[in-house]
Design a protein around this motif. Structure first.
Motif, mmCIF file in Angstrom:
data_model
loop_
_atom_site.group_PDB
_atom_site.id
_atom_site.type_symbol
_atom_site.label_atom_id
_atom_site.label_comp_id
_atom_site.label_asym_id
_atom_site.label_seq_id
_atom_site.Cartn_x
_atom_site.Cartn_y
_atom_site.Cartn_z
ATOM 1 N N ALA A 20 -6.640 -0.220 3.382
ATOM 2 C CA ALA A 20 -6.286 0.861 2.463
ATOM 3 C C ALA A 20 -6.611 2.236 3.042
ATOM 4 O O ALA A 20 -5.825 3.175 2.905
ATOM 5 N N LEU A 67 0.829 -1.202 0.000
ATOM 6 C CA LEU A 67 0.000 0.000 0.000
ATOM 7 C C LEU A 67 0.865 1.255 0.000
ATOM 8 O O LEU A 67 0.543 2.251 -0.652
ATOM 9 N N GLU A 91 3.571 1.778 -1.413
ATOM 10 C CA GLU A 91 4.170 2.042 -2.720
ATOM 11 C C GLU A 91 3.143 2.509 -3.748
ATOM 12 O O GLU A 91 3.500 2.903 -4.856
ATOM 13 N N MET A 92 1.870 2.471 -3.375
ATOM 14 C CA MET A 92 0.812 2.879 -4.303
ATOM 15 C C MET A 92 0.642 4.395 -4.327
ATOM 16 O O MET A 92 0.988 5.090 -3.376
ATOM 17 N N THR A 93 0.078 4.895 -5.407
ATOM 18 C CA THR A 93 -0.308 6.302 -5.469
ATOM 19 C C THR A 93 -1.583 6.495 -4.658
ATOM 20 O O THR A 93 -2.276 5.523 -4.316
ATOM 21 N N ALA A 135 -8.321 0.856 -3.989
ATOM 22 C CA ALA A 135 -8.224 -0.349 -3.165
ATOM 23 C C ALA A 135 -9.235 -0.299 -2.027
ATOM 24 O O ALA A 135 -9.871 -1.304 -1.688
ATOM 25 N N GLU A 154 -4.525 4.934 -6.393
ATOM 26 C CA GLU A 154 -4.564 3.472 -6.295
ATOM 27 C C GLU A 154 -5.040 3.023 -4.917
ATOM 28 O O GLU A 154 -5.779 2.039 -4.794
ATOM 29 N N VAL A 155 -4.619 3.743 -3.882
ATOM 30 C CA VAL A 155 -5.054 3.393 -2.528
ATOM 31 C C VAL A 155 -6.549 3.655 -2.375
ATOM 32 O O VAL A 155 -7.272 2.870 -1.752
#
Length: 215
Positions: A43, A24, A26-28, A35, A31-32
Motif C-alpha cells: 500500500a 490499490l 482504485e482506492m482513495t 491499508a 483507503e490506501v
C-alpha cells in the motif's frame, strides 16, 4: 507514455500481485493509507507512485535543484512512513504530504541563504513605468501554458527561482500545482488573507521578471 509504462509493468507482475496493485490503484488516498496501517506491505508503494513525480516537480520548482529535490522527496516519504500512524484521516492526505515536502524545501532554502555563494540572484534592471506588466489573466503567459512551450520553459523556471521564498512557495502551489487557497493555507500554515496577499505579490513579481525574458 506513463500510462503505457504502468500497464507494461503490471503485465510482468505475477497475477496475484497485478490484481492487488490494480485494487490499490482504485482506492482513495485515505483507503490506501488505512491499508498501509493495517499491514498491507504494497500500500505504501502505491502512495509513492501517486505522489513521487508530483512532489518532485513541486520541490524542484521551489528550490531550483532537481538532484537535491529528489533527495528531499525521498526524505518526505521517509517521514510520511515513520509518522503515518499520526496522520489525521479526517484531513486530506495530499495536503499533509505537501506540507512535509514544503517544510523540507523551505528549510533547504534557509540553509542556502546562510551561504552567499548560493543566494539567488535578483534582477537589477529597473521596471520601466511606461511598460505595462504582463496581464496574468492572459493565458499566453500562464505558467502552465509557458511550460508547454519548450523554448520558454527554462525562462519560466529561472523567473520562479528569483521569487522570494515565501512568495515562491505559494506561487508554485497555486499556479503550478493547482492547489486551492484553503489547501495552500493548510500547507504553509498561513491564513487565507496572507496566502492571497503573497500570491498577488508573487504574480506581480513574476510578471516583472519574465517580461524582459520573452520580449
Amino acid at each position: 507514455m506513463g500510462r503505457l509504462k504502468r500497464e507494461t509493468d503490471l503485465q510482468i507482475l505475477p497475477s496475484e500481485a497485478r490484481e492487488h496493485r490494480l485494487m490499490l490503484g482504485e482506492m482513495t488516498d485515505s483507503e490506501v493509507v488505512q491499508a498501509s496501517l493495517d499491514g498491507d506491505a504494497r500500500a505504501f508503494g502505491e502512495l509513492v507512485r501517486r505522489y513521487d513525480k508530483r512532489l518532485l516537480n513541486f520541490v524542484y520548482r521551489t528550490i531550483g535543484d532537481r538532484d537535491r529535490g529528489q533527495d528531499l522527496v525521498q526524505e518526505t516519504f521517509v517521514r510520511v512512513y515513520r509518522h503515518l500512524h499520526r496522520f489525521d484521516q479526517t484531513k486530506k492526505f495530499s495536503t499533509w504530504i505537501y506540507t512535509i515536502a514544503s517544510n523540507l524545501a523551505k528549510n533547504e532554502l534557509r540553509n542556502r541563504s546562510r551561504n552567499p555563494l548560493v543566494l539567488f540572484q535578483t534582477l537589477k534592471k529597473n521596471w520601466d513605468a511606461d511598460n505595462r506588466p504582463l496581464e496574468w489573466e492572459d493565458t499566453q503567459y500562464k505558467p502552465d501554458d509557458l511550460f508547454r512551450k519548450r523554448h520558454l520553459r527554462a525562462k519560466v523556471e529561472q523567473a520562479v527561482k528569483q521569487l522570494p521564498e515565501h512568495h515562491r512557495v505559494v506561487f508554485v502551489l497555486r499556479e503550478m500545482e493547482g492547489k486551492t487557497y484553503e489547501e495552500i493555507a493548510d500547507i504553509t500554515g498561513c491564513n487565507l488573507g496572507t496566502v492571497k496577499s503573497r500570491l498577488n505579490r508573487a504574480r506581480n513579481k513574476f510578471a516583472h521578471i519574465i517580461a524582459p525574458m520573452i520580449e
